[in-house]
Motif scaffolding. Sequence first.
Motif, mmCIF file in Angstrom:
data_model
loop_
_atom_site.group_PDB
_atom_site.id
_atom_site.type_symbol
_atom_site.label_atom_id
_atom_site.label_comp_id
_atom_site.label_asym_id
_atom_site.label_seq_id
_atom_site.Cartn_x
_atom_site.Cartn_y
_atom_site.Cartn_z
ATOM 1 N N ASN A 28 0.801 -1.219 0.000
ATOM 2 C CA ASN A 28 0.000 0.000 0.000
ATOM 3 C C ASN A 28 0.838 1.275 0.000
ATOM 4 N N ALA A 29 1.981 1.200 -0.616
ATOM 5 C CA ALA A 29 2.835 2.381 -0.742
ATOM 6 C C ALA A 29 3.477 2.365 -2.126
ATOM 7 N N ARG A 30 3.957 3.520 -2.527
ATOM 8 C CA ARG A 30 4.633 3.601 -3.822
ATOM 9 C C ARG A 30 5.890 2.731 -3.802
ATOM 10 N N TYR A 604 0.782 13.328 9.343
ATOM 11 C CA TYR A 604 1.802 12.903 8.386
ATOM 12 C C TYR A 604 2.306 11.520 8.754
ATOM 13 N N CYS A 614 5.447 9.506 3.259
ATOM 14 C CA CYS A 614 4.757 8.596 2.343
ATOM 15 C C CYS A 614 3.255 8.816 2.283
ATOM 16 N N ARG A 615 2.679 9.543 3.253
ATOM 17 C CA ARG A 615 1.229 9.723 3.198
ATOM 18 C C ARG A 615 0.810 10.881 4.089
ATOM 19 N N LEU A 617 -2.790 12.302 5.939
ATOM 20 C CA LEU A 617 -4.192 12.038 6.264
ATOM 21 C C LEU A 617 -4.856 13.367 6.568
ATOM 22 N N TYR A 649 -5.045 4.008 6.972
ATOM 23 C CA TYR A 649 -3.914 4.889 6.675
ATOM 24 C C TYR A 649 -3.119 4.405 5.467
ATOM 25 N N HIS A 650 -3.363 3.150 5.050
ATOM 26 C CA HIS A 650 -2.708 2.656 3.840
ATOM 27 C C HIS A 650 -3.213 3.398 2.608
ATOM 28 N N THR A 651 -4.504 3.747 2.609
ATOM 29 C CA THR A 651 -5.115 4.404 1.453
ATOM 30 C C THR A 651 -5.517 5.845 1.738
ATOM 31 N N ALA A 652 -5.336 6.321 2.983
ATOM 32 C CA ALA A 652 -5.741 7.668 3.419
ATOM 33 C C ALA A 652 -7.255 7.844 3.400
#
Length: 692
Positions: A28-30, A604, A614-615, A617, A649-652
């Motif tokens: 679930n991350a780039r 963050y 990386c993400r 929210l 939090y994997h996909t926000a």
Amino acid sequence: MGKLVVLNLAEGDFDRGFTVIVEIGEENARPEVKMAGKLPPAPRLTELVKQWQEDFQNKVNPKYSRTAGDRARATSRQTIKRNSLNSARNLEVEFNTWLNSGEPDWQKIRDKLQQKLHRDDEIRVIIQTDNDRMRRLPWSVWNLFALEYKKAEIALSTPNYQSPGKTSVTKRQSQVKILAVLGDSIGINTNFDRQQLQQVASSAEIALLNQPSKQKLLEKLWKNEGWHILFFAGHSSSNEDGTIGELQINPKEILAIGDFYNAIDEAIAKGLQVAIFNSCDGLGLANELAKLHIPLSIVMREKIPDEVAREFLKHFLTSFAANESVYAAVLAARRKLYDLYNQQYPGISWLPIICQNLAIEPPTWRNFLSHEWVLEKTLGENKEIIYSVAISPDGKIIASGGMDRFIRLWNLETGELCQRLEAHNPETNLNSILCVAFSPDGKTLASSSNMEFNEGTIKLWDVNTGKVQRSLNKSFFNLPAIRVSSVAFSPDGKYLASGHIGTDIKIWDLASGKEEHTLRGHGWEVSSVAFSADGRFLVSGGMDGIVMIWDWRKEKRTQILNRHDDWFAAFAAWGDISRGFIRSVAVSPDGSLVAAASSERPIYLWKVADGEECRILSANSSKARAIAFSPDGRTLVSGEDTQLRIWNYHTAEVLQAIPSLAIVHAVAFSPDGQTLVTGTANGEINIYRLPA
């Protein structure tokens, strides 16, 4: 968090070799790595696959397999011309010789895989190809993964994929909904499949269709049921190139996926996520379902003996219903098939295969169920702010502390107030309780306060007796000990970290009560500290707006996650209020991510490995004051001005937003992840539960 490896083999053939594009990263991350290479030619492989298939099929009595079509036609079994164990071994050896090639364009990919993956990682390896010969290779015996990475499972995916889009079934349900189709059962025991499904009935609602007509099957699929799983047991087959599959739903009717294409498409739109075909030769079925963008299918790649199909289902369902990942569940079942049947049916463990839509995260059994938190009860004795809450490791006690200077211990189950602890000098209004934390064994409670005269701003309490065991951070000459905003126990319970109004983090040896280490680097008050689950590192956040990672045993700062990596620049940045001050930090259970809540900006997340952001929210203008990861690592909760939010939090994505009558200052999960406790500005402690 696991690892994801994608090998795109869309171009090439066995005579010329295959162009390979590999992506390696966390789930679930780039991707952290994307690189191109090439697999060399392997012209002998296709012939060896054909030899093994022939020998394997000769081992399987067609009368007792799950193959669709005219079984009487297949009853004349061919003479075994080769030893089937040898053909399986020959294929495995040639396959690994190919994948272990020292060709530079392929070797660099193998080297990168070994560099980026770790033995303890749970790894999904996706082979992206629409080449039927490539899809029939025994990928599970690739010794790089089979020997080096014991938690790796290999699946197939098509080069072209997309999300099925927003489904009309938006809320998870109280039970997993399974549409089970038991097709033609001549020569096989589909009653066993029914029994295995019913063994998980406590958490599943099963609609059973026994040898249905086409009309009855269509009617069930068209109804707005919101199925999670479509299960088929019976006879099936695929055409020679693995593009089309068919099911024998009753003794007289055989259906290709195309014959009920619209009904399946509608079921996917209503929430169908997994299709399991416990039947023969299912690659054509998976291929057609992939065109409909189903999230995941599980099929058998060849003809499968009935007894083996039954054994696979038993072990797979046991693991999957126990909330193992679908990859881990298939891996566990395949290993059992190998031990039980490989001597009799060489290569039998190669048959079960996952076909994955890469646009969708693989579901777990728990994902299907309702994750809507429900307020169970509210506790409170006053209207003063609750700054901190904690739940004991055994999940039985809530500790709370706040502005009224008292620590309270509550029975989580009944809501009864068990103890009120008053040792933080109730005569002064300066010493609010700012943080409470249980030791890993649950016997000790640590608390920190604003100011104390003589006695110290950190106290260690015996939970059973309610007595103070020791005071830390004492002052001299009757001066007040300065404010301690945060405390956290190390996972082994031997140390306590404390964040101070100065620039220091202190690490206390609890056996001696002495300060063991001092970490310096923040420009102002250290408002939050958190250890990683393995105790390897400590994370801190401060009023200077900085988030840091520490090798605390060496008193060494290893990373600054959101500011310049030197003290003077960090101190100068304190005047930059664009990110505000850090109110709360948290470390994901697997230690791969750090999250921080700020007074001015969204939540963050950073990767621990390289400090990369990386993400983010962000739902609206509300500011998070407290955050916590769920124990299973799937969600993050944030306490905000007007709401409690549950995040994937994997996909926000916000999974649930719960209105709050007052600002949420504190959040805590129970160890089993089924209870969530909050502390608010109006003195209330709210207890939320997930439905049973």
